[in-house]
Enzyme design. Structure first.
Site, mmCIF file in Angstrom:
data_model
loop_
_atom_site.group_PDB
_atom_site.id
_atom_site.type_symbol
_atom_site.label_atom_id
_atom_site.label_comp_id
_atom_site.label_asym_id
_atom_site.label_seq_id
_atom_site.Cartn_x
_atom_site.Cartn_y
_atom_site.Cartn_z
ATOM 1 N N CYS A 41 45.977 -6.491 -53.934
ATOM 2 C CA CYS A 41 46.846 -5.654 -53.221
ATOM 3 C C CYS A 41 47.629 -6.405 -52.132
ATOM 4 C CB CYS A 41 45.859 -4.580 -52.568
ATOM 5 S SG CYS A 41 46.852 -3.338 -51.923
ATOM 6 N N LEU A 42 48.870 -6.015 -51.904
ATOM 7 C CA LEU A 42 49.607 -6.708 -51.036
ATOM 8 C C LEU A 42 49.124 -6.446 -49.677
ATOM 9 C CD1 LEU A 42 53.182 -6.482 -52.277
ATOM 10 C CD2 LEU A 42 51.550 -8.296 -52.538
ATOM 11 N N HIS A 52 47.206 4.549 -53.327
ATOM 12 C CA HIS A 52 47.979 4.529 -51.955
ATOM 13 C C HIS A 52 48.453 5.654 -51.168
ATOM 14 C CE1 HIS A 52 47.477 0.100 -51.014
ATOM 15 N NE2 HIS A 52 48.105 -0.133 -52.164
ATOM 16 N N GLU A 58 48.629 2.427 -57.411
ATOM 17 C CA GLU A 58 49.805 2.894 -56.310
ATOM 18 C C GLU A 58 49.376 4.394 -55.886
ATOM 19 O OE1 GLU A 58 51.302 0.581 -54.912
ATOM 20 O OE2 GLU A 58 50.751 -1.002 -56.570
HETATM 21 NI NI NI Z 1 48.025 -2.111 -53.311
#
Ligand code: NI
Length: 183
Positions: free
Chosen positions: A98-99, A144, A141
């Protein structure tokens, strides 16, 4: 324009995001900036809360996984207000990253296929079954925009082992080679 990515320890990653309305200011520019941010960081998916916008929006380009999964080839989509309507019983494991959690990769089990309904960048309704890597990224996502990070889906023992690394990220020592932010 490349935006800073909020990392582990940021409150924006823990909140549920609000539905996108057609009059959300600067939506087109935000989507363009999210693509720039995603590619600059070498990621395959980015959700709006990761760049500080608390709306239900994500961009995905799964092409980097095309050698592992043919379904990923050319899979590039904007997801506005996505809903996961159905899941396969069959599960699969995948080493996720994950960024917002730089440097950590862990196997996460999720349903192998999902049916997702969403609006594309032109606010056209789409409804499709996804399989393999695209299904995996969409679920990550979607988490998120619900305020859930993949580390929360790990076994407690794995989270314990990662606690030191996560604490470092939250202290600003992420080691990421892209612009990050904590708030
Ligand atoms: Ni992520």
């Amino acid at each position: 324009m490349v935006l800073p990515v909020y990392v582990y320890g940021s409150g924006v990653l823990k909140k549920e995001a609000a539905p996108v309305t057609g009059d959300y200011p600067g939506l087109g520019q935000l989507i363009a900036d999210m693509w720039d941010t995603l590619y600059n960081a070498g990621g395959v998916g980015l959700a709006a809360p990761q760049v500080g916008h608390m709306i239900r929006l994500a961009v995905i380009d799964a092409s980097a996984f095309k050698d592992e999964d043919a379904a990923a080839n050319g899979f590039k989509r904007v997801f506005i207000n996505p809903e996961i309507l159905e899941w396969s019983e069959e599960m699969s494991g995948f080493n996720e990253g994950c960024l917002s959690i730089p440097g950590i990769h862990e196997e996460v089990k999720r349903p192998k296929r999902v049916r997702v309904r969403y609006l594309d960048e032109n606010f056209r309704e789409r409804d499709e079954w996804l399989d393999g890597v695209p299904a995996r990224i969409v679920q990550h996502e979607y988490d998120h925009i619900e305020g859930i990070l993949f580390t929360e889906r790990l076994a407690p023992i794995r989270r314990k082992i990662l606690a030191g690394k996560l604490a470092n990220i939250a202290r600003g020592k992420s080691g990421a080679d892209y612009k990050t932010k904590i708030a």
